[in-house]
Design an enzyme around this catalytic site. Sequence first.
Site, short mmCIF file in Angstrom:
data_model
loop_
_atom_site.label_atom_id
_atom_site.label_comp_id
_atom_site.label_asym_id
_atom_site.label_seq_id
_atom_site.Cartn_x
_atom_site.Cartn_y
_atom_site.Cartn_z
N ASP A 45 47.27 10.27 -0.05
CA ASP A 45 47.20 9.38 1.15
C ASP A 45 46.14 8.39 1.16
O ASP A 45 45.20 8.54 0.16
CB ASP A 45 46.93 10.10 2.32
CG ASP A 45 45.69 11.07 2.58
OD1 ASP A 45 45.49 11.72 1.39
OD2 ASP A 45 44.92 11.25 3.28
N GLU B 120 44.16 14.29 2.61
CA GLU B 120 42.58 14.37 2.29
C GLU B 120 41.80 13.37 3.11
O GLU B 120 40.49 13.53 3.50
CB GLU B 120 42.44 13.99 0.77
CG GLU B 120 40.95 14.29 0.42
CD GLU B 120 39.95 13.23 0.56
OE1 GLU B 120 38.60 13.51 0.26
OE2 GLU B 120 40.37 11.94 1.05
#
Length: 401
Positions: A82, A147
């Site tokens: 991400d 994350e």
Amino acid sequence: MSVQEWESNEEIAIFREYLRIPTVQPDVDYTACVEFLRRQAGSLNLPVDVVYPALPSKPAVIIKWLGKQPELPSIVLNSHMDVVPVFPDEWTHDPFSAHMDTEGRIYARGSQDMKSVGTQYLGAIRALKASGYQPKRTVYLTYVPDEEVGGDLGMRELVKSDYFKKMNVGFSLDEGISSEDETYSVFYAERTLWYLRLKFSGTAGHGSLLLPNTAGERFNYVLNKIMEFRKSQVQRLADDSSLDIGDVTAVNLTQLRGGVQSNVVPPLLEAVFDIRIALSVDVVEFERQIRDWCQEAGGGIELDFEMKCPFVEPTKIDASNPFWLPFKMALKELGLKTRVKVFPAGTDSFFIREVGIPALGFSPINNTPVLLHNHDEYLRVDSYLHGIEVYKKLIPAVADV
């Protein structure tokens, strides 16, 4: 290399394809990213699993490179899929176009943080396999979700899973931060993260009165104490050039709430602080100090930890860690100048270290502005390709321990 050579380079093409997948927070759809990584594993003739440690919408992709002695503890090469949100109007180029200019700068969200590392692993393994090399230890490439929003539905849950336990991990590499000078940063620890909400209660009433024991007075007292402490940390950095931001405690007021009307003294005020506690600070004593300030302010103050991470032991950077010296020697043999630091923010290495596995943060990027989370994030072609060469040295160094 010329622009034409950059355009036709296989590794650059793979990197740019990855960057064009908009795995942007919030509410990421990881489908295209998972498919991309499946294809990469297939091109390397390596098995791949997709596991869901938390939710069906939060996949972790795990590629396995079997070692000659698979009974030994394995190596993890971790990265996250991400990226943080973008403000397209602030970008010179579309943040998900992976535009490459004539100077070889590739502009894209995730170019530094940290899709570059995720595909550099692949490029290094492609070259190593082509040379006939097989690692002694099994190497896992883990691509995890979320994350950038704390990792609660990603690495935090993955390390708890039976799948991860069966991986028998002995050592992990993860992301670092680019360096603006010739050095490369190696991170062996992170500060302890707290999000602390203080709720100040007090006498309420008409704004024309000087009421005793108001929430505002209590807030003022505690805020002054916290800001005095903050000033002391700023001064430490100013007085000692050997210190980095990761070596001191950072405290920042990030939210304020309270009040209903301009002429009403409120019964409650709330303030949220982002606190990153240095390794040298006793977290128990630090909390006691904050509670003492609240009592000195007259009481009536509630401490509500929105996040209260535990202190996690740093990764050893001495001979007691069998992976450290080979890692350090590999960088030295490459002629790279390194600085060992405490990571100033948070990464998935926190969860790896929390379960007792040594982890180092390292992104092979130097002489580059730090643009993670910033507009016009970019990475130069030469830096990217050099990073593959670095991992060609680092991966065998730790996998053959």
